[in-house]
Design an enzyme around this catalytic site. Sequence first.
Site: not given
Length: 460
Positions: A159, A280, A286, A293
């Site tokens: 979980h 970024s 970043k 992804e």
Amino acid sequence: MTENHKLWGGRFEASLEKWVEEFGASISFDQKMAQYDIEGSIAHVTMLGATGIISKDDAEMIKAGLETLLRKYKAGELTFDVTNEDIHMNIEQLLTDEIGSVAGKLHTARSRNDQVATDMHLYLKAKLSEVTEKLENLRRVIVKLAEDNIETIMPGYTHLQHAQPISFGHHLMAYYSMFTRDSERFSFNVKHTDLSPLGAAALAGTTFPIDRNLTADLMGFSTPYRNSLDAVSDRDFILEFLSNASILMIHMSRFCEEIINWCSHEYQFVTLSDTFSTGSSIMPQKKNPDMAELIRGKSGRVYGNLIGLLTVMKSLPLAYNKDLQEDKEGMFDTAETITVAIDILAGMLGSMTVNKERMKSSTQKDFSNATELADYLASKGVPFRKAHEIVGKLVLECSKKGIYLQDVSLESYQELSDVIDNDVYTVLDPYNAVKRRHSLGGTGFDQVKWQIEAAKAELG
Ligand code: ARG
């Protein structure tokens, strides 16, 4: 009245308008099969010559012409034309340009229906072996990483909550097992792809004395399809591939999701190499896990391709229908997507840094050793249900006080139960919690080593 110059133009008095022609054409994408189309034709014409269906001389001339085309194709010298609709008619037209009208004998005892199916079987067979090779490399990278992390302790989750400490090597080997089954699925897929549709002709076979075993042999297929209608109209070998690819993408996507979490500020379990991260355009600090992804995101198109072809196939009456032309782009796209995704994942894993201390420390300020305490009590004769209750109450008390199980004094432990001794602290240590899990397939170091040894034996 304009004469129709198509290879099938005989019974037509008028031509298609350009935009209608373009709608029906597949050359923009089926040219990916050019090499297989030519190789299939070489096998076919060799058989036509060997069986005397056409003369040896004609067969030789056509074969030589096809070999020239293959050479030109590999050199990037062939151009295809939408007026010739698809790769099959483009190649036939190019052959005619090359050797003249004798080229027209190539299509004896053959149809585009068995030809296109043949091309796709050849294409997919080659891709399947490429995919299993790449998966083998990925599996090797995982085993190597697992070997370096047998004793790296991390929180195991259920979980997404800290559950019990585990070995990072164990976590990695879970994915090894998944990718091994993926690889087996692709290998099984070969069985249904390694069949020759050639000679099924349009749908019913042919009256010419063809030799389907010979063409199957020449193309390296294990055997011809047994039923001509089946050979030209089913695409289950592609559906199998798309579904195997979808399952593989699920596995890669889950792994990538974890990597994305692990390199976030909250976890900091791993640091991706600069060569697999991006920045970024606005936030200078970043470092984004774009590649992970993208693999996660690309699972969408692979599942889409599966659903697309399932929907195309549903309700199609036997045998060939033009709907089947819609079988190709999803297959090409899937093959191209998964082959590069496997390489990216392997590269990312092989170059990332595992922050072992950080992983370990995140198991030290939590209650993931609560099961250890309950098991400890149970092993000393307290019924497990009772032990569970005792520890549950203790966890509640500790969390109110802002302390952990290892912070509880021996005195307090002994007030709780007289079976508790000083050795409780050894048991509560996350490292020991992992090490002592000797049950088969558990996270104990011996079990992780055993998995790694088995994997190495598999990989050879
Ligand atoms: N381009 C077609 C396809 O991909 C080739 C087969 C055409 N056959 C036909 N009967 N129109 O399916």
